[in-house]
Scaffold this motif. Structure first.
Motif: not given
Length: 333
Positions: A289-304, A319-328
């Motif tokens: 995911l790229r934040t507004p400052d131009g930095q890239d961050h690793h992420t994943r979405t948990r299976l549960g 941050l990796t919860c299925p409940r948390t959107t990429d925007e959040e």
């Protein structure tokens, strides 16, 4: 140190969340059993790996047992993984301890299945780090039997009696050994937690998959943090001496902008969990995911969901919860 006395540990915290009935599919992920090395006793290299893990990972609250030390005692609140899997009173004791800790931190006791899910997440994540840590650091897969790992009911701390380990020449074979070691340890424990967590096979093994990916990822971030600290110390010392090559020294630690910690751990976790390695039901599936400052961050979405959001009114979904959107995620990053 006498088991039952307070252990030298970092402040308790849930690992950064990136932070059933026994499954017969174990055979699907188990490699052919011809280990290159499987010492019967303690390995000096393995002990060194665990000491380094303790130094690197503040979320790992671990006491290493010397060969002459007695087993930690249930009278002092210690219960082995093997006992948790077979003794309902032991399971009730560690669940009661987890409930008390959550209530003390968040001001209220959670629902019983939330407590059970949080405790299982803590135990499974710790087991994954104890097995995958030496693999990632030194290509050793420890044999961690549930009878050799104890959980302290009042504090959630762990005690481990290290035994032998496995090494193999091929990367794929060693990854298969690691997955099999994690499954062999956790299979009976998951069966005991199925009722209290209200989770079935796939959800329980999904938690293990998430915790294995998270443990390797966390170790990578801690390696980066160590490099940053070393770079800062080197640069600070150079500045104090009036040196002019501070930037070159500090940059060299991070490999000219390519990190060997988190980036390498994400690659390792993706290779370890490509999907299709039953009973582990999913893949690591990292993305950026790229934040507004131009930095890239690793992420994943948990299976549960690990249910952290349910421990108290102020708790947020991970941050990796299925409940948390990429925007959040971007907003919080």
């Amino acid at each position: 140190m006498v088991p039952g006395t307070p252990l030298p540990v970092a402040p308790a915290c849930s690992p950064p969340a990136s932070s059933p009935p026994a499954c017969s599919a174990l055979a699907c992920s188990a490699p052919a059993r011809t280990p290159a090395v499987r010492p019967g006793g303690r390995s000096a290299g393995l002990i060194g790996d665990y000491r380094r893990l303790r130094e690197l990972c503040p979320a790992l609250r671990l006491h290493l047992l010397d060969p002459a030390e007695p087993d930690p005692s249930a009278a002092d609140g210690w219960y082995s993984g093997a006992r948790l899997a077979t003794d309902e009173r032991a399971l009730a004791a560690v669940l009661a301890g987890a409930e008390e800790r959550i209530a003390a931190e968040h001001g209220r006791a959670p629902r019983p299945h939330v407590t059970a899910s949080r405790l299982l997440h803590h135990y499974a994540w710790s087991v994954c780090l104890l097995i995958a840590g030496p693999w990632h650091l030194a290509r050793r897969v420890p044999a961690v039997d549930p009878a050799d790992l104890w959980l302290h009911a009042p504090t959630g701390e762990l005690a481990l009696r290290p035994r032998g380990h496995v090494t193999r020449p091929g990367d794929d074979e060693l990854r298969a050994e690691l997955r099999a070691a994690v499954v062999a340890h956790l299979e009976p424990v998951l069966a005991a937690f199925a009722g209290p967590t209200r989770r079935r096979d796939r959800a329980l093994w999904g938690m293990v998959t998430d915790d294995l990916a998270s443990a390797v990822w966390y170790l990578g971030r801690m390696l980066d943090a160590q490099d940053d600290a070393a770079a800062g110390a080197t640069a600070g010392g150079a500045k104090a001496r009036g040196a002019t090559a501070v930037g070159a020294t500090a940059g060299g630690v991070r490999g000219g902008g390519v990190t060997g910690g988190e980036d390498a751990a994400v690659v390792a976790a993706a290779a370890l969990l490509p999907g299709g390695t039953l009973p582990l039901p999913g893949a690591a599936d990292f993305r950026r995911l790229r934040t507004p400052d131009g930095q890239d961050h690793h992420t994943r979405t948990r299976l549960g969901c690990c249910l952290y959001y349910a421990v108290g009114p102020e708790a947020l979904a991970c941050l990796t919860c299925p409940r948390t959107t990429d925007e959040e995620r971007i907003r919080r990053l």
